[in-house]
Scaffold this active site. Structure first.
Site, PDB file in Angstrom:
ATOM      1  N   HIS A 149       2.365  27.275  40.349  1.00  9.39           N
ATOM      2  CA  HIS A 149       1.348  27.958  39.542  1.00  9.39           C
ATOM      3  C   HIS A 149       0.349  28.734  40.410  1.00  9.39           C
ATOM      4  CE1 HIS A 149       2.016  25.466  35.619  1.00  9.39           C
ATOM      5  NE2 HIS A 149       3.106  26.069  36.064  1.00  9.39           N
ATOM      6  N   TYR A 208      -0.599  32.656  36.211  1.00 12.37           N
ATOM      7  CA  TYR A 208      -1.605  31.667  36.607  1.00 12.37           C
ATOM      8  C   TYR A 208      -2.598  32.200  37.633  1.00 12.37           C
ATOM      9  CZ  TYR A 208       1.078  28.231  34.023  1.00 12.37           C
ATOM     10  OH  TYR A 208       1.710  27.546  33.023  1.00 12.37           O
ATOM     11  N   ASN A 213       3.696  18.558  35.032  1.00 11.94           N
ATOM     12  CA  ASN A 213       2.597  19.229  35.729  1.00 11.94           C
ATOM     13  C   ASN A 213       1.493  18.248  36.129  1.00 11.94           C
ATOM     14  OD1 ASN A 213       3.403  21.979  35.779  1.00 11.94           O
ATOM     15  ND2 ASN A 213       3.028  22.108  33.578  1.00 11.94           N
ATOM     16  N   ARG A 234      -4.888  17.082  26.793  1.00 10.77           N
ATOM     17  CA  ARG A 234      -4.793  18.497  27.169  1.00 10.77           C
ATOM     18  C   ARG A 234      -5.963  19.286  26.582  1.00 10.77           C
ATOM     19  NH1 ARG A 234       0.444  22.481  26.334  1.00 10.77           N
ATOM     20  NH2 ARG A 234      -0.502  24.322  27.278  1.00 10.77           N
ATOM     21  N   CYS A 268       9.842  24.452  37.994  1.00 10.31           N
ATOM     22  CA  CYS A 268       8.938  25.201  37.128  1.00 10.31           C
ATOM     23  C   CYS A 268       9.722  26.365  36.527  1.00 10.31           C
ATOM     24  CB  CYS A 268       7.749  25.719  37.934  1.00 10.31           C
ATOM     25  SG  CYS A 268       6.546  26.685  36.988  1.00 10.31           S
TER      26      CYS A 268
END
Length: 422
Positions: free
Chosen positions: A195, A242, A145, A90, A165
């Site tokens: 998103h 987002y 995700n 990440r 989500c």
């Protein structure tokens, strides 16, 4: 009901367990199995999860296993919540795109693409185990995700799957507090891709409260999603956080280059949480878990599972999920995955109708959807050429030279996770 949680060693799992304990009347569980290859984390998370259920007087049996097949065997539902590469991957997703002047983010843009390439093959292997060993009518609930791409991968292979989500339920809870009503009285006009969504209405007792909220609380609402008030006012809808990566890309990029990554923050939170989980006197969800993210995820998961396995009352309420388009957004292919309210009917989720969208919404959705289809093709079939084509199609990239640079950076950071790149 037996529920298997794949990625059960996540530090976030006790949030789920807390929800199971609080909402036991909504979702009666007999068995919960945490599945994770990390024995150390599994022992710590499993330990506090068992103590939490016992402390709450919940009758469910909780077990842990590192073996996927053992965990999903005879499961009624399988919840997938994993992160291939952990926080190290990440952190990379949040930084290497900066070298080509793009935002770094784990679900959006080039970093999100890298996560999809790492994740889709793993989730598809998990899904095959579910198909072979879980109950024939078992559902896969994907919280991994990028949810839209992963859910489409599952549906494309014929799995009984739905994506989840927490963005919509977060908005619902926020609006309920503002309007001083119970959350289940708030129905959202939530639409878009995972998103990449907007709230177009906030309906309570048949009345759309959103226009009044935008007029009376514009600064507050815009501040919640970190966007300019004039943008929200001009849209006449509230974008999810987002959308900031699209509407304020350069501003976000400047911030990212000077601030610690979210991965670094989460690492610190996880160290604190794991130390708390190791304390055998800890029998409730630690307050520190609030910093981990994923607010209201447990409620969203429980409501979704209750719709599938509960009675007519639970099924009558629309819930925001990721599912096949099937004509709901007529400008997208039927097999694309969209995020809208849906009801569970006769063994499947059926989307609510959606009013025609303005051109700026359809244009951005169409552009990102085109990228998502190419990204899934690259994740399933591999090859630098497919990666480059998907990268170039992303609306935050476009430029061919930038796409070439980003493709090289992505492959350099992720080759060890991609079987075809080894």
């Amino acid at each position: 009901m037996k529920l298997a949680i794949v990625g059960g060693g996540s530090t976030y799992t006790p949030e789920l367990i807390d929800g199971f304990a609080r909402l036991r009347d909504v979702l009666p569980l007999e068995e919960v199995v945490l599945v994770d290859p990390d024995e150390e984390r599994l022992a710590l998370v499993g330990g506090i999860s068992q103590r939490m259920l016992a402390h709450a007087g919940h009758p469910a049996r909780l077990t842990t296993t590192t073996e996927l097949v053992a965990g999903v065997t005879d499961a009624d539902a399988v919840l997938v919540q994993l992160r291939v590469g952990g926080q190290d991957a990440r952190h990379a997703d949040e930084t290497w795109p900066h070298e080509a002047d793009c935002i770094g983010q784990e679900t959006t843009g080039p970093g999100g693409f890298a996560k999809a390439l790492r994740t889709v093959p793993v989730v598809l292997r998990i899904a095959e185990a579910v198909r072979r060993h879980a109950k024939p009518d078992a559902w896969i609930v994907d919280f991994t995700n990028p949810v839209g791409i992963v859910t489409r991968a599952l549906l494309q292979e014929g799995h009984r799957a739905v994506g989840l989500c927490n963005v919509a339920i977060g908005f619902q809870r926020r609006f309920a507090r503002i309007l001083d009503v119970a959350p289940d009285q708030v129905q959202l006009g939530h639409v878009g891709l995972n998103h990449l969504t907007w709230e177009r209405s906030v309906t309570v007792a048949g009345r759309d409260e959103l226009p009044g909220l935008i007029e009376g609380r514009l600064g507050e609402l815009a501040g919640d999603v970190h966007l300019a008030p004039e943008l929200v006012s001009g849209l006449g809808a509230l974008p999810s956080y987002y959308l900031r990566y699209f509407y304020a890309h350069d501003e976000v990029l400047r911030e990212q280059r000077t601030e610690p990554t979210r991965a670094e923050a989460v690492r610190a939170i996880e160290r604190e949480l794991l130390a708390l989980y190791a304390d055998e006197s800890q029998v409730e969800k630690p307050a520190a878990l609030e910093g981990r993210g994923g607010a209201f995820y447990s409620e969203a998961a429980i409501e979704l599972l209750a719709a599938i396995h509960g009675g007519e009352a639970e099924r009558a309420v629309p819930r925001v999920v990721n599912l096949r388009n099937d004509g709901v957004l007529p400008f997208l292919p039927d097999d694309h995955v969209i995020e809208v309210p849906a009801r569970y009917r006769e063994g499947r989720f059926v989307a609510e109708s959606v009013a025609a969208l303005p051109d700026d919404f359809t244009g951005l959705i169409s552009s990102v959807a085109g990228y998502e289809r190419l990204a899934l093709d690259a994740a399933v079939h591999g090859g630098r050429g497919r990666v480059l084509r998907a990268m170039r199609a992303h609306p935050l990239v476009r430029d061919h030279d930038r796409a070439e640079r980003l493709t090289d950076l992505l492959l350099a950071e992720n080759a060890r996770f991609l079987e075809w790149a080894a």
